[in-house]
Design a protein around this motif. Structure first.
Motif, short mmCIF file in Angstrom:
data_model
loop_
_atom_site.label_atom_id
_atom_site.label_comp_id
_atom_site.label_asym_id
_atom_site.label_seq_id
_atom_site.Cartn_x
_atom_site.Cartn_y
_atom_site.Cartn_z
N ILE A 76 80.10 -43.69 56.97
CA ILE A 76 80.84 -44.68 57.75
C ILE A 76 80.61 -44.40 59.23
CG2 ILE A 76 83.12 -45.57 58.34
CD1 ILE A 76 84.05 -44.82 55.56
N LEU A 77 79.87 -45.27 59.88
CA LEU A 77 79.62 -45.12 61.31
C LEU A 77 80.80 -45.73 62.06
CD1 LEU A 77 77.94 -44.32 63.71
CD2 LEU A 77 76.64 -46.46 63.47
N SER A 78 81.76 -44.88 62.39
CA SER A 78 82.96 -45.34 63.09
C SER A 78 82.71 -45.36 64.59
CB SER A 78 84.15 -44.43 62.76
OG SER A 78 85.27 -44.76 63.55
N LEU A 79 82.88 -46.51 65.19
CA LEU A 79 82.78 -46.65 66.64
C LEU A 79 84.17 -46.85 67.24
CD1 LEU A 79 79.64 -48.96 66.94
CD2 LEU A 79 79.76 -46.47 67.08
N GLY A 80 85.17 -46.36 66.54
CA GLY A 80 86.54 -46.52 67.02
C GLY A 80 87.35 -45.24 66.98
N HIS A 81 86.70 -44.09 66.81
CA HIS A 81 87.46 -42.85 66.74
C HIS A 81 88.07 -42.47 68.09
CE1 HIS A 81 86.91 -41.85 62.60
NE2 HIS A 81 87.30 -40.60 62.79
N GLY A 82 87.57 -43.08 69.16
CA GLY A 82 88.20 -42.87 70.44
C GLY A 82 89.64 -43.37 70.44
N ALA A 83 89.94 -44.37 69.60
CA ALA A 83 91.30 -44.89 69.51
C ALA A 83 92.24 -43.86 68.90
CB ALA A 83 91.32 -46.17 68.67
N PHE A 84 91.81 -43.18 67.85
CA PHE A 84 92.64 -42.14 67.23
C PHE A 84 92.83 -40.97 68.19
CE2 PHE A 84 90.19 -43.96 63.51
CZ PHE A 84 91.19 -44.86 63.18
N PHE A 85 91.77 -40.63 68.90
CA PHE A 85 91.84 -39.57 69.90
C PHE A 85 92.85 -39.92 70.98
CE2 PHE A 85 90.27 -37.81 73.95
CZ PHE A 85 90.14 -36.47 73.64
N ALA A 86 92.79 -41.16 71.47
CA ALA A 86 93.69 -41.59 72.53
C ALA A 86 95.14 -41.68 72.05
CB ALA A 86 93.23 -42.93 73.08
N LEU A 87 95.35 -42.13 70.82
CA LEU A 87 96.72 -42.22 70.30
C LEU A 87 97.36 -40.84 70.19
CD1 LEU A 87 96.32 -44.96 67.55
CD2 LEU A 87 97.55 -45.16 69.71
N GLY A 88 96.60 -39.87 69.72
CA GLY A 88 97.11 -38.50 69.70
C GLY A 88 97.40 -37.99 71.09
N GLY A 89 96.54 -38.36 72.03
CA GLY A 89 96.75 -37.96 73.42
C GLY A 89 97.98 -38.61 74.03
N LEU A 176 93.03 -52.18 71.44
CA LEU A 176 94.05 -51.22 71.86
C LEU A 176 93.91 -50.90 73.35
CD1 LEU A 176 94.06 -48.77 68.81
CD2 LEU A 176 95.92 -50.28 69.53
N MET A 177 92.69 -50.83 73.84
CA MET A 177 92.49 -50.57 75.26
C MET A 177 93.10 -51.69 76.10
SD MET A 177 88.92 -50.11 77.42
CE MET A 177 88.54 -51.87 77.28
N LEU A 178 92.87 -52.93 75.72
CA LEU A 178 93.45 -54.06 76.45
C LEU A 178 94.96 -54.04 76.40
CD1 LEU A 178 91.02 -56.96 75.42
CD2 LEU A 178 91.00 -55.59 77.52
N ALA A 179 95.51 -53.66 75.24
CA ALA A 179 96.97 -53.63 75.09
C ALA A 179 97.58 -52.53 75.97
CB ALA A 179 97.34 -53.41 73.63
N PHE A 180 96.97 -51.36 75.99
CA PHE A 180 97.54 -50.25 76.75
C PHE A 180 97.36 -50.42 78.25
CE2 PHE A 180 98.14 -48.33 72.74
CZ PHE A 180 98.95 -47.21 72.91
N PHE A 181 96.49 -51.30 78.67
CA PHE A 181 96.35 -51.59 80.09
C PHE A 181 97.54 -52.40 80.63
CE2 PHE A 181 91.68 -50.65 80.39
CZ PHE A 181 91.77 -49.87 81.52
N PHE A 187 103.47 -47.77 78.62
CA PHE A 187 102.67 -46.54 78.58
C PHE A 187 101.97 -46.27 79.91
CE2 PHE A 187 102.77 -47.91 74.08
CZ PHE A 187 103.38 -46.79 73.54
N GLY A 188 102.50 -46.81 80.98
CA GLY A 188 101.96 -46.52 82.30
C GLY A 188 100.85 -47.42 82.77
N GLY A 189 100.47 -48.42 81.99
CA GLY A 189 99.43 -49.35 82.41
C GLY A 189 98.10 -48.66 82.63
N PRO A 288 94.27 -45.61 79.52
CA PRO A 288 93.57 -46.48 78.55
C PRO A 288 92.06 -46.33 78.52
CG PRO A 288 95.28 -47.70 79.72
CD PRO A 288 95.15 -46.38 80.41
N SER A 289 91.47 -45.68 79.51
CA SER A 289 90.01 -45.52 79.48
C SER A 289 89.54 -44.70 78.29
CB SER A 289 89.53 -44.86 80.78
OG SER A 289 90.05 -43.55 80.90
N GLU A 290 90.45 -43.90 77.71
CA GLU A 290 90.09 -43.12 76.52
C GLU A 290 89.87 -44.04 75.31
OE1 GLU A 290 89.37 -40.13 76.92
OE2 GLU A 290 90.30 -39.75 78.87
N PHE A 291 90.40 -45.25 75.36
CA PHE A 291 90.17 -46.23 74.29
C PHE A 291 88.83 -46.94 74.44
CE2 PHE A 291 94.86 -46.07 74.12
CZ PHE A 291 95.05 -45.95 72.77
N SER A 292 88.14 -46.70 75.51
CA SER A 292 86.92 -47.45 75.80
C SER A 292 85.91 -47.34 74.66
CB SER A 292 86.28 -46.92 77.09
OG SER A 292 85.01 -47.49 77.30
N PRO A 293 85.33 -48.48 74.24
CA PRO A 293 84.30 -48.42 73.19
C PRO A 293 83.11 -47.55 73.58
CG PRO A 293 85.09 -50.67 73.47
CD PRO A 293 85.69 -49.86 74.58
#
Length: 380
Positions: A76-89, A176-181, A187-189, A288-293
């Protein structure tokens, strides 16, 4: 307990795992010794800044291991693991923000400074409980795990695979990046969460705390690596590899492939969330930059460079690329992205199995040479 019977102890019977853990623990001990025992100003002295930087690299290495688990062994080539990383952060960042209390700029005992600035009247319900360490640390794992569970259940049940699944994971992290902005999310925009003061009562600006975070991150990487090795060497791992190589045939044999995919995907997301939680107190900010694709794509490059389906190769790739990024962004900041793209092209062409594949090839040649030499001596 017999390691052959308990799957979680099985990796300790592997030479590669013992070498990896030995190198990791030796590196951690060396950094600690050079930071504590060597006086400042000495050429071998490791500063608190460098210790912090090494901790950041180790958190990235844990994230790369999480991606390699799903990409290397499940296909599974996941191009969204940055989202899980950012949510934990963000979960860790919320806890750290609650620890500031009335020491903030506006002196509010409950609301973070950015909420006071935006005229929030009360703390949102989803911030409740983050003043307690055990709750926050639990959310570090549960929030990314819950998102992966819902997303994976819908995707794998619908049998979305290949490039289509990669595109959907990328769309998830972009959404998620757009939402957290948005400031309305609480969440601080675009500024995110920052100005952290302490964690578990320890001053984050203290060199001792930074060293402690470095050591904790290293131990988390070791445990995460062992967990992933235990999974891939178990019966579950063999089914995952079979699914990667021939999903239709594996289904025909009677396996509920989507269940295996979902379990491994959730475990990988939780490890990514843990990596994000360890990253935030060492870097001092989460936004939110941590959500960046682009960040999620960069993670895949780490794994490709180090060597897919090896786990230790993912660690090598993450550390090498981020060290190079640290060096080259200071030397040629405008050309770094071009260098990264060129590096990926070179690896794809000349090192299709990554650095780990090159090391394995050299080791195999050495063994063949030794075997042929011993055969000649026996004949003589």
């Amino acid at each position: 307990m017999d390691s052959s019977r308990f799957w979680l102890l099985r990796p300790f019977g592997e030479r590669s795992t013992l070498i990896f853990l030995g190198v990791l623990l030796a590196a951690m001990a060396l950094v600690t010794l050079l930071h504590v025992a060597v006086p400042p100003g000495h050429p071998l002295y490791v500063s608190a800044y460098t210790v912090n930087l090494f901790g950041k690299y180790l958190s990235y290495a844990l994230l790369a291991v999480a991606v390699d688990l799903v990409w290397g062994y499940l296909g599974i080539l996941s191009l969204g693991h940055g989202a899980f990383f950012a949510l934990g952060g963000y979960a860790m960042g919320m806890y750290l923000m609650r620890q500031i209390g009335d020491r903030g700029v506006y002196g509010h005992p409950v609301l973070p400074d950015f909420m006071v600035f935006l005229n929030w009247d009360s703390l949102p319900w989803y911030w409740l409980g983050f003043d307690m360490a055990w709750f926050a640390f639990l959310m570090v794992l549960l929030v990314p795990g819950a998102l992966a569970l819902v997303f994976g259940f819908l995707a794998f049940r619908s049998r979305v695979t290949g490039v289509y699944l990669s595109i959907i994971t990328q769309a998830l992290t972009f959404a998620l990046m757009l939402a957290f902005f948005r400031n309305e999310m609480g969440f601080g925009g675009n500024n995110g969460l920052t100005d952290f003061r302490e964690i578990l009562g320890f001053n984050l600006r203290s060199s001792d705390t930074r060293l402690g975070l470095f050591l904790v991150t290293g131990m988390a990487l070791a445990l995460g690596y062992v967990l992933c090795r235990a999974i891939v060497t178990s019966k579950l791992g063999r089914v995952c590899v079979a699914t990667r190589d021939a999903e239709a045939r594996t289904r025909f044999l009677g396996y509920r492939v989507e269940r295996f995919q979902l379990f491994v995907f959730v475990v990988s997301a939780m490890l990514a969330g843990l990596a994000g939680a360890l990253y935030v107190p060492q870097v001092g900010i989460i936004n939110p930059s941590e959500f960046s694709p682009l960040f999620s794509i960069e993670i895949v490059l780490w794994v490709a460079l180090g060597g897919r389906a090896t786990l230790y190769g993912a660690v090598i790739g993450a550390i090498l690329v981020n060290y190079a990024k640290t060096v080259f962004t200071g030397v040629m900041p405008d050309a770094w992205l071009f260098a990264l793209g060129g590096l990926f092209v070179l690896v794809t062409v000349f090192l299709p199995k990554g650095v780990a594949g090159l090391l394995a090839l050299r080791l195999r040649r050495r063994r063949d040479d030794e075997a042929s030499l011993s055969g000649k001596e026996a004949t003589a």
